[in-house]
Design a protein around this motif. Structure first.
Motif, mmCIF file in Angstrom:
data_model
loop_
_atom_site.group_PDB
_atom_site.id
_atom_site.type_symbol
_atom_site.label_atom_id
_atom_site.label_comp_id
_atom_site.label_asym_id
_atom_site.label_seq_id
_atom_site.Cartn_x
_atom_site.Cartn_y
_atom_site.Cartn_z
ATOM 1 N N VAL A 92 -24.361 87.391 -0.982
ATOM 2 C CA VAL A 92 -24.587 88.550 -0.108
ATOM 3 C C VAL A 92 -25.950 88.445 0.563
ATOM 4 C CG1 VAL A 92 -25.002 91.044 -0.089
ATOM 5 C CG2 VAL A 92 -23.046 90.111 -1.336
ATOM 6 N N VAL A 93 -26.968 88.095 -0.231
ATOM 7 C CA VAL A 93 -28.317 87.946 0.331
ATOM 8 C C VAL A 93 -28.346 86.853 1.390
ATOM 9 C CG1 VAL A 93 -30.706 87.301 -0.203
ATOM 10 C CG2 VAL A 93 -29.443 88.813 -1.753
ATOM 11 N N ALA A 94 -27.729 85.709 1.081
ATOM 12 C CA ALA A 94 -27.715 84.586 2.025
ATOM 13 C C ALA A 94 -26.929 84.946 3.294
ATOM 14 C CB ALA A 94 -27.099 83.348 1.362
ATOM 15 N N TYR A 95 -25.820 85.662 3.138
ATOM 16 C CA TYR A 95 -25.010 86.056 4.300
ATOM 17 C C TYR A 95 -25.786 87.000 5.213
ATOM 18 C CZ TYR A 95 -21.148 87.988 7.027
ATOM 19 O OH TYR A 95 -20.340 88.404 8.066
ATOM 20 N N LEU A 96 -26.457 87.988 4.609
ATOM 21 C CA LEU A 96 -27.261 88.919 5.406
ATOM 22 C C LEU A 96 -28.412 88.197 6.100
ATOM 23 C CD1 LEU A 96 -27.384 92.001 2.979
ATOM 24 C CD2 LEU A 96 -26.025 91.740 5.080
ATOM 25 N N PHE A 97 -29.005 87.232 5.404
ATOM 26 C CA PHE A 97 -30.071 86.447 6.018
ATOM 27 C C PHE A 97 -29.553 85.699 7.240
ATOM 28 C CE2 PHE A 97 -32.241 82.388 6.555
ATOM 29 C CZ PHE A 97 -33.571 82.783 6.649
ATOM 30 N N ASN A 98 -28.367 85.079 7.122
ATOM 31 C CA ASN A 98 -27.778 84.356 8.252
ATOM 32 C C ASN A 98 -27.482 85.294 9.419
ATOM 33 O OD1 ASN A 98 -27.831 81.939 6.864
ATOM 34 N ND2 ASN A 98 -25.742 82.133 6.094
ATOM 35 N N VAL A 99 -26.954 86.465 9.109
ATOM 36 C CA VAL A 99 -26.619 87.437 10.161
ATOM 37 C C VAL A 99 -27.869 87.868 10.913
ATOM 38 C CG1 VAL A 99 -25.803 89.787 10.584
ATOM 39 C CG2 VAL A 99 -24.523 88.286 9.050
ATOM 40 N N ILE A 100 -28.937 88.180 10.168
ATOM 41 C CA ILE A 100 -30.173 88.656 10.801
ATOM 42 C C ILE A 100 -30.877 87.526 11.543
ATOM 43 C CG2 ILE A 100 -32.476 89.605 10.339
ATOM 44 C CD1 ILE A 100 -31.185 91.066 7.913
ATOM 45 N N HIS A 101 -30.959 86.352 10.916
ATOM 46 C CA HIS A 101 -31.692 85.242 11.528
ATOM 47 C C HIS A 101 -31.024 84.754 12.806
ATOM 48 C CE1 HIS A 101 -34.355 81.774 11.709
ATOM 49 N NE2 HIS A 101 -33.278 81.048 11.998
ATOM 50 N N TYR A 102 -29.694 84.651 12.783
ATOM 51 C CA TYR A 102 -28.973 84.135 13.949
ATOM 52 C C TYR A 102 -28.438 85.240 14.864
ATOM 53 C CZ TYR A 102 -29.190 79.728 11.414
ATOM 54 O OH TYR A 102 -29.623 78.615 10.749
ATOM 55 N N LYS A 103 -28.816 86.512 14.530
ATOM 56 C CA LYS A 103 -28.428 87.673 15.355
ATOM 57 C C LYS A 103 -26.913 87.719 15.575
ATOM 58 C CE LYS A 103 -32.815 88.067 17.868
ATOM 59 N NZ LYS A 103 -33.621 87.068 17.196
ATOM 60 N N ARG A 104 -26.181 87.626 14.478
ATOM 61 C CA ARG A 104 -24.718 87.647 14.538
ATOM 62 C C ARG A 104 -24.189 89.019 14.137
ATOM 63 N NH1 ARG A 104 -22.454 85.282 10.950
ATOM 64 N NH2 ARG A 104 -20.486 84.794 12.031
ATOM 65 N N TYR A 105 -24.778 90.057 14.691
ATOM 66 C CA TYR A 105 -24.445 91.420 14.277
ATOM 67 C C TYR A 105 -23.013 91.801 14.624
ATOM 68 C CZ TYR A 105 -29.540 91.461 14.113
ATOM 69 O OH TYR A 105 -30.843 91.151 13.850
ATOM 70 N N GLU A 106 -22.517 91.349 15.756
ATOM 71 C CA GLU A 106 -21.169 91.746 16.181
ATOM 72 C C GLU A 106 -20.091 91.010 15.384
ATOM 73 O OE1 GLU A 106 -20.760 91.211 20.351
ATOM 74 O OE2 GLU A 106 -22.348 92.637 20.873
ATOM 75 N N GLU A 107 -20.333 89.742 15.040
ATOM 76 C CA GLU A 107 -19.322 88.965 14.325
ATOM 77 C C GLU A 107 -19.274 89.298 12.837
ATOM 78 O OE1 GLU A 107 -21.752 87.755 16.089
ATOM 79 O OE2 GLU A 107 -21.041 86.337 17.630
ATOM 80 N N ALA A 108 -20.373 89.819 12.300
ATOM 81 C CA ALA A 108 -20.459 90.051 10.855
ATOM 82 C C ALA A 108 -19.456 91.108 10.403
ATOM 83 C CB ALA A 108 -21.875 90.483 10.489
ATOM 84 N N SER A 109 -18.823 90.848 9.279
ATOM 85 C CA SER A 109 -17.871 91.807 8.708
ATOM 86 C C SER A 109 -17.608 91.445 7.249
ATOM 87 C CB SER A 109 -16.551 91.802 9.479
ATOM 88 O OG SER A 109 -15.882 90.567 9.298
ATOM 89 N N ILE A 110 -17.007 92.374 6.536
ATOM 90 C CA ILE A 110 -16.666 92.117 5.134
ATOM 91 C C ILE A 110 -15.620 91.005 5.037
ATOM 92 C CG2 ILE A 110 -15.623 93.107 3.060
ATOM 93 C CD1 ILE A 110 -16.836 95.769 3.820
ATOM 94 N N GLN A 116 -15.990 83.296 4.099
ATOM 95 C CA GLN A 116 -17.051 82.311 3.882
ATOM 96 C C GLN A 116 -17.363 82.155 2.395
ATOM 97 O OE1 GLN A 116 -20.522 82.939 6.294
ATOM 98 N NE2 GLN A 116 -19.370 83.011 8.200
ATOM 99 N N PHE A 117 -17.267 83.254 1.647
ATOM 100 C CA PHE A 117 -17.535 83.188 0.211
ATOM 101 C C PHE A 117 -16.484 82.324 -0.485
ATOM 102 C CE2 PHE A 117 -16.832 84.801 -4.107
ATOM 103 C CZ PHE A 117 -18.098 84.662 -4.639
#
Length: 304
Positions: A92-110, A116-117
């Motif tokens: 979860v921490v790594a996924y959130l880091f990827n979302v924030i770092h690469y600005k993938r806010y729209e693609e991110a979802s559960i 990916q998990f």
């Protein structure tokens, strides 16, 4: 009663030393120096040695866990569930880091996180935890297999694993000759073999003199290094299969390190020489350093 002193008396010091060695190997494996093999053969030997980190951990796990007797329910709740929770949290921490770092806010979802998990694509370096959870789930099957395996069966198992998991993949690396997937060996796996081997070494099921064991282990390890270096030199340093070749002999070399450290412990009585030193606390500190190092390298690579 001082339970810490009682635990210290029962503790097998050589296993703590092996943990420290394995952690430093894994740290090196995640540094930029490891990837310099393609540009300089001077880095080839440490790159091959560092690949022993994970196999050493499986040797330790087999040594400590295969001899235990515990209900399946306790195994699932105490070991499997605990490791699964750790894997989920760091994912979860790594996924959130990827979302924030690469600005993938729209693609991110559960749903994306779950996908990916389940495919270990959040962070490929977490593969060891997936493999370890699978190993823990198989413990009720592996324990009787190891405990009732005699020496001749173990030797046969070792030869079969050597041929299927090490020799043939190495031939494929050199000559591109793949083994058909229809020829399946269900029980043959480097991780299973390492766990059973760790159990056999700890229980001293194979009786060999300490000096002879160390000489054989050192000779086999040097032989593995020389063969790997010869193949790397023959194929050329720019060959993309180099990283596979670096890893091929790591299970065998890990067993050699395990044997040598255990025999050194038996010969010079490490527990008496380091009396008063809480070695498991050193292991915890090194583990924390490893976690910090891994996270720092992740940020470094993400920023590059």
């Amino acid at each position: 009663m001082d339970f810490r002193k009682e635990a210290s008396k029962k503790r097998e010091v050589y296993l703590d030393f092996l943990r420290i060695i394995a952690i430093f190997m894994i740290i090196y494996n995640h540094t930029a120096a490891f990837f310099m093999v393609s540009s300089d053969f001077c880095y080839a030997i440490p790159a091959m040695l560092c690949k022993m980190g994970v196999p050493i951990f499986f040797l330790i796990s087999g040594a400590l866990l295969l001899g235990k007797q515990e209900p399946i329910r306790k195994l699932l709740t105490k070991r499997v569930l605990r490791m699964t929770i750790v894997l989920v949290l760091i994912s979860v921490v790594a996924y959130l880091f990827n979302v924030i770092h690469y600005k993938r806010y729209e693609e991110a979802s559960i749903v994306e996180f779950i996908q990916q998990f389940m495919t270990c694509s959040i962070d490929a370096s977490y593969w060891y935890l997936y493999a370890y959870i699978g190993f823990l789930c198989c413990l009720p099957l592996l324990r009787p297999m190891a405990q009732y395996m005699n020496v001749s069966s173990y030797i046969y198992f070792s030869i079969l694993n050597l041929l299927v998991s090490i020799v043939w993949p190495l031939i494929n690396d050199v000559h591109y000759i793949e083994l058909t997937g229809h020829l399946n060996f269900p029980l043959i796996s480097n991780f299973v073999w390492l766990a059973v081997t760790g159990y056999f070494i700890r229980k001293e099921r194979i009786q060999v003199s300490r000096k002879k064991e160390c000489c054989i282990a050192l000779g086999v390890m040097l032989g593995c290094l020389l063969v790997s270096l010869a193949i790397l030199w023959a194929k050329g340093k720019e060959c993309p299969e180099n990283y596979n070749i670096l890893d091929r002999f790591s299970p065998i070399m890990a067993v050699c390190i395990f044997v040598m450290v255990k025999n050194v412990d038996s010969a010079i009585r490490l527990k008496e020489r380091i009396a008063g030193l809480q070695l498991w606390e050193v292991v915890h500190l090194v583990s924390i350093s490893f976690s910090i190092s891994s996270f720092a390298s992740r940020i470094q690579f993400a920023g590059s």
